[in-house]
Design an enzyme around this catalytic site. Structure first.
Site, short mmCIF file in Angstrom:
data_model
loop_
_atom_site.label_atom_id
_atom_site.label_comp_id
_atom_site.label_asym_id
_atom_site.label_seq_id
_atom_site.Cartn_x
_atom_site.Cartn_y
_atom_site.Cartn_z
N GLU A 1 5.39 -10.91 -15.92
CA GLU A 1 4.84 -9.84 -15.09
C GLU A 1 3.89 -8.93 -15.84
O GLU A 1 2.86 -8.53 -15.31
CB GLU A 1 5.98 -8.94 -14.57
CG GLU A 1 6.73 -9.50 -13.40
CD GLU A 1 7.68 -8.45 -12.83
OE1 GLU A 1 8.60 -8.03 -13.54
OE2 GLU A 1 7.48 -8.05 -11.69
N LYS B 1 10.16 -10.79 -16.82
CA LYS B 1 9.59 -9.55 -17.37
C LYS B 1 8.36 -9.89 -18.21
O LYS B 1 7.34 -9.21 -18.12
CB LYS B 1 10.62 -8.80 -18.25
CG LYS B 1 11.74 -8.12 -17.51
CD LYS B 1 11.36 -6.85 -16.78
CE LYS B 1 10.95 -7.07 -15.36
NZ LYS B 1 11.95 -7.29 -14.35
N ASN C 1 -0.33 0.65 6.09
CA ASN C 1 0.37 -0.23 5.18
C ASN C 1 0.97 -1.32 6.06
O ASN C 1 1.82 -1.03 6.89
CB ASN C 1 1.48 0.55 4.45
CG ASN C 1 2.38 -0.37 3.63
OD1 ASN C 1 1.97 -1.45 3.26
ND2 ASN C 1 3.59 0.08 3.37
N GLY C 2 0.52 -2.55 5.89
CA GLY C 2 1.02 -3.63 6.74
C GLY C 2 -0.11 -4.52 7.19
O GLY C 2 -1.21 -4.46 6.65
N TRP D 1 -3.19 -2.31 -1.62
CA TRP D 1 -2.88 -3.64 -2.17
C TRP D 1 -3.43 -4.59 -1.12
O TRP D 1 -2.88 -4.72 -0.04
CB TRP D 1 -1.37 -3.79 -2.33
CG TRP D 1 -0.96 -5.03 -3.07
CD1 TRP D 1 -0.85 -5.19 -4.42
CD2 TRP D 1 -0.56 -6.28 -2.49
NE1 TRP D 1 -0.43 -6.47 -4.71
CE2 TRP D 1 -0.25 -7.16 -3.56
CE3 TRP D 1 -0.45 -6.76 -1.19
CZ2 TRP D 1 0.18 -8.46 -3.36
CZ3 TRP D 1 -0.04 -8.07 -0.99
CH2 TRP D 1 0.28 -8.90 -2.07
N ARG E 1 2.32 1.20 -5.94
CA ARG E 1 2.41 0.39 -4.72
C ARG E 1 1.16 -0.44 -4.48
O ARG E 1 1.14 -1.33 -3.62
CB ARG E 1 2.66 1.29 -3.52
CG ARG E 1 4.04 1.91 -3.52
CD ARG E 1 4.23 2.76 -2.30
NE ARG E 1 4.24 1.97 -1.08
CZ ARG E 1 5.33 1.63 -0.41
NH1 ARG E 1 6.50 2.00 -0.85
NH2 ARG E 1 5.25 0.91 0.69
N HIS F 1 17.30 -32.43 -20.21
CA HIS F 1 16.89 -33.24 -19.06
C HIS F 1 15.41 -33.09 -18.74
O HIS F 1 14.98 -33.46 -17.65
CB HIS F 1 17.74 -32.86 -17.84
CG HIS F 1 19.20 -33.13 -18.04
ND1 HIS F 1 19.73 -34.39 -18.09
CD2 HIS F 1 20.24 -32.28 -18.26
CE1 HIS F 1 21.03 -34.32 -18.30
NE2 HIS F 1 21.36 -33.04 -18.42
N LYS G 1 4.82 -2.62 -6.40
CA LYS G 1 6.24 -2.33 -6.60
C LYS G 1 7.10 -2.78 -5.42
O LYS G 1 8.12 -3.41 -5.60
CB LYS G 1 6.40 -0.82 -6.84
CG LYS G 1 7.83 -0.37 -7.07
CD LYS G 1 8.31 -0.79 -8.44
CE LYS G 1 9.73 -0.34 -8.71
NZ LYS G 1 10.33 -1.16 -9.79
N CYS H 1 0.83 -1.20 0.00
CA CYS H 1 0.00 0.00 0.00
C CYS H 1 0.87 1.25 0.00
O CYS H 1 2.02 1.22 0.42
CB CYS H 1 -0.87 0.01 1.24
SG CYS H 1 -1.83 -1.48 1.44
N GLU I 1 15.52 -13.53 -16.01
CA GLU I 1 14.99 -12.16 -15.92
C GLU I 1 14.11 -11.84 -17.14
O GLU I 1 13.06 -11.21 -17.01
CB GLU I 1 16.15 -11.17 -15.79
CG GLU I 1 15.77 -9.70 -15.83
CD GLU I 1 14.80 -9.25 -14.75
OE1 GLU I 1 14.47 -10.02 -13.85
OE2 GLU I 1 14.35 -8.09 -14.84
C1 AGP Z 1 10.61 -6.89 -10.64
O1 AGP Z 1 10.18 -6.68 -11.94
C2 AGP Z 1 9.59 -7.25 -9.68
N1 AGP Z 1 8.45 -6.42 -9.71
C3 AGP Z 1 10.01 -7.79 -8.35
O2 AGP Z 1 10.45 -9.09 -8.60
C4 AGP Z 1 11.09 -7.05 -7.52
O3 AGP Z 1 12.32 -7.12 -8.19
C5 AGP Z 1 11.19 -7.68 -6.14
O4 AGP Z 1 9.97 -7.54 -5.47
C6 AGP Z 1 12.32 -7.12 -5.29
O5 AGP Z 1 12.17 -5.75 -5.07
P1 AGP Z 1 13.35 -4.89 -4.44
O6 AGP Z 1 14.47 -4.90 -5.42
O7 AGP Z 1 12.76 -3.53 -4.25
O8 AGP Z 1 13.75 -5.53 -3.16
#
Ligand code: AGP
Length: 613
Positions: free
Chosen positions: A493, A490, A100-101, A74, A27, A509, A608, A2, A486
């Site tokens: 996501e 991407k 937030n939490g 969130w 967020r 394998h 995020k 959040c 990675e």
């Molecule tokens: C990346 O595209 C993601 N949204 C996510 O995996 C992110 O890298 C992860 O949550 C770690 O975040 P941080 O680097 O702020 O710790």
């Protein structure tokens, strides 16, 4: 998770808070709301869905006051509907709270409060905070004391802000645990508060960062900090270097698009003055690591989550190769749930764009308890990861707003290379010739990245052909295996296409059974030590009617002849190659998501900063 914004001062508060929320929507975007005090009464507007809904509501039914607080949600407890949207208030409209939490003990607290005739209106854990404060007010305590007493009863990690019509000149905030940062921004006759700095950067660069257990009483004149026991504390103000324009989307359609495009500059800033390009010597003054310290390291553990964890896998190659230190990489979310072997000769490196990821902070705490020295690579100055580290390398990329991390990934690769070089130089494992070669590769890197990003890899043809596919396989080997991971992340996501990253040599394998003419295979085949092996993997895919999108070096006719489509990057030092290799994969994911009509900056279910476990 959040996002929270607060303001108190001489300007229209709800407008400032709404604008701040727009900068924090990455967020969480399940619901949003704002509370203010208008004509002596708490006024709240909140709605489910994205911030746009709240904005529309405020336009038709405006509220205003000299203080306000807002929230983008969130969801954790309670469906993401209007009833569960923050801010929450009590029936009499005395107190409003955003959180937030998670309040871990909210069930017993709720029962206790219901027994005292408090009536709950939502399914959230947050509402117990409202009623706890209200109960203390009913017993005759002033608002600040009522908040403090309520906060003491909570279990879990939170950032909380509260206001009351009984104290219309203040906001009360607390940070408990690692649920996310709270930054106070100091202005002239006005004070700001936000989960992340970009929300308030256009107003001030004078920031104070809250620690676990800090409580803030915020007025237009400033802020007074204390601990939960009431002890008043002094905190240091930091003037941050980030430029407010860097938090704006500008001419770009999406933040992710902008952040991909910015990488030539952000890489140049990351390398900055840390490398002497003549001698190859690396200077990382904030690392706080002496040559003796470097000599005493027996092993390293790198811990991180998501994209940062994939960066860590690349860092392992760099550090083992240049500093000859054995490196283990561990997901932060797993690290503390086993018995990690850590001692005072272990150097723990945490990588985190936000510096606030709950799992990463918990892993750092665990490593600290076991005697490790902690260093971190973080983007957000003043974040918790930076503050609990013995030494830090700041990323210098500016704020990253897009939920899918891009420029922070490439910055963290370069930062790890600098770390590996510095360690190698201090330990005597990296000679002058290799230092020089790496420095020259870094010198050329920003321009090479700029060329890759500007030039015409033909994404349109690839995207038009494959955007309706349900699965992708990404193959890489050696230092570029994490780049396959990675690239696949991407795509997942933001395109919602299932994509798997795999070490190319492992394909035979198992995953080879998946190959057919319907599942595209992205193969990273650069001219490096595993080039021949990658060619042979591509041939194996082609032999089974697979379709190959090869990522290779410019002018590689051999790979081009084998593959169905080709993406290219220029050649560089093998340890620098992942920085260039990931760029077309970021672009591919971006174009694929746009073609599929997805919301690139706010992909479904994601946030995020993941500040809950
Ligand atoms: C990346 O595209 C993601 N949204 C996510 O995996 C992110 O890298 C992860 O949550 C770690 O975040 P941080 O680097 O702020 O710790």
């Amino acid at each position: 998770m959040c996002g929270i914004v607060g303001y108190i001062g001489h300007r229209p508060a709800t407008k400032i808070v709404l604008n701040g929320l727009k900068k924090l929507e990455y967020r969480g975007y399940d619901s949003a709301g704002i509370a203010t005090i208008q004509n002596g009464k708490i006024a709240v507007r909140r709605d489910e869905g994205k911030l746009h809904n709240l904005e529309t509501m405020l336009a038709s039914s405006p509220i205003n006051g000299q203080l306000a607080m807002g929230h983008t949600r969130w969801a954790t407890h309670g469906e993401p509907n209007r009833r569960n949207a923050h801010p929450h208030t009590d029936e009499s409209g005395t107190v409003a709270v955003v959180q937030n939490g998670i309040v871990e003990n909210f069930i017993p607290l709720k029962k206790e409060l219901e027994a005292r005739d408090h009536h709950f209106q939502s399914d959230t854990d947050t509402e117990v905070i409202v009623h706890l404060i209200d109960e203390n007010l009913r017993q005759g305590h002033d608002f600040v004391t009522a908040c403090r007493m309520a906060f003491r009863r909570l279990r879990g990690s939170h950032a909380i802000v509260a206001l009351s019509k009984l104290a219309p000149d203040k906001l009360v905030a607390i940070r408990l645990g690692n649920a996310g940062g709270v930054t106070i921004g100091l202005g002239d006759g006005e004070t700001f508060l936000a989960s992340d700095m970009p929300a308030i950067l256009e107003h001030t660069r004078r920031m104070v960062f809250m620690e676990d257990g800090d409580m803030a009483v915020i007025t237009a004149a400033g802020v007074e900090f204390s601990r939960l026991d009431g002890t008043v504390i002094a905190k240091t103000e930091t003037t941050v270097a980030w430029d407010p324009v860097s938090a704006e989307k500008g001419e770009y359609r999406h933040f992710m698009q902008k952040e991909i495009a910015e990488q030539a500059r952000s890489l140049a800033d990351t390398i900055g003055t840390r490398v002497d390009f003549e001698t190859g010597a690396v200077h990382l003054p904030d690392l706080n690591l002496s040559p003796d310290d470097a000599q005493s390291i027996r092993r390293m553990v790198i811990t991180a989550c998501g994209t940062s964890a994939y960066a860590a896998l690349v860092g392992k190659f760099m550090i083992e190769s240049l500093a000859k230190i054995p490196v283990e990489v561990d997901y932060a979310s797993e690290f503390r749930y086993r018995e990690p072997v850590i001692d005072d000769h272990t150097l723990l490196l945490a990588i985190s764009q936000s510096g606030e990821t709950a799992d990463t902070l918990a892993a750092m705490d665990e490593a600290r308890k076991r005697g490790a020295r902690l260093i971190s690579i973080v983007n957000v100055q003043g974040s918790m990861a930076e503050r609990i580290s013995d030494g830090t390398i700041l990323m210098h990329t500016g704020p990253e707003i897009g939920v899918a991390s891009t420029k922070a990934f490439t910055a963290s690769l370069v930062d790890q290379l600098l770390l590996a070089m510095a360690l190698g130089q201090m330990r005597g494992t990296l000679d002058a010739a290799e230092s020089h070669a790496l420095a020259q590769a870094l010198l050329a890197l920003p321009a090479q990245a700029g060329n890759v990003l500007a030039d015409g890899n033909d994404f349109e043809t690839i995207v038009n052909r494959f955007y309706e596919r349900a699965h992708f396989l990404y193959l890489g080997r050696g230092i570029n295996y994490p780049i396959a991971l990675e690239g696949a992340l991407k795509l997942k996501e933001i395109s919602y296409i299932h994509a798997e990253g795999y070490p190319a040599g492992e394909m035979k394998h198992g995953p080879i059974a998946l190959i057919d003419d319907w599942m595209p295979v992205v193969a990273i085949a650069l001219r490096d030590a595993v080039y021949e092996k990658m060619i042979s993997q591509i041939e194996q895919v082609k032999a089974r009617n697979g379709t190959v999108i090869a990522l290779t070096n410019s002018g590689d006719a051999r790979v081009a002849a084998l593959a169905d489509h080709v993406l290219t990057v220029p050649e560089t030092h093998p340890l620098v190659s992942p920085v260039l290799a990931v760029l077309p994969l970021q672009q591919l994911a971006y174009h694929m998501a746009v073609r599929r009509g997805n919301d690139v900056d706010q992909p479904r279910n994601l946030a995020k900063s993941v500040t809950v476990e």
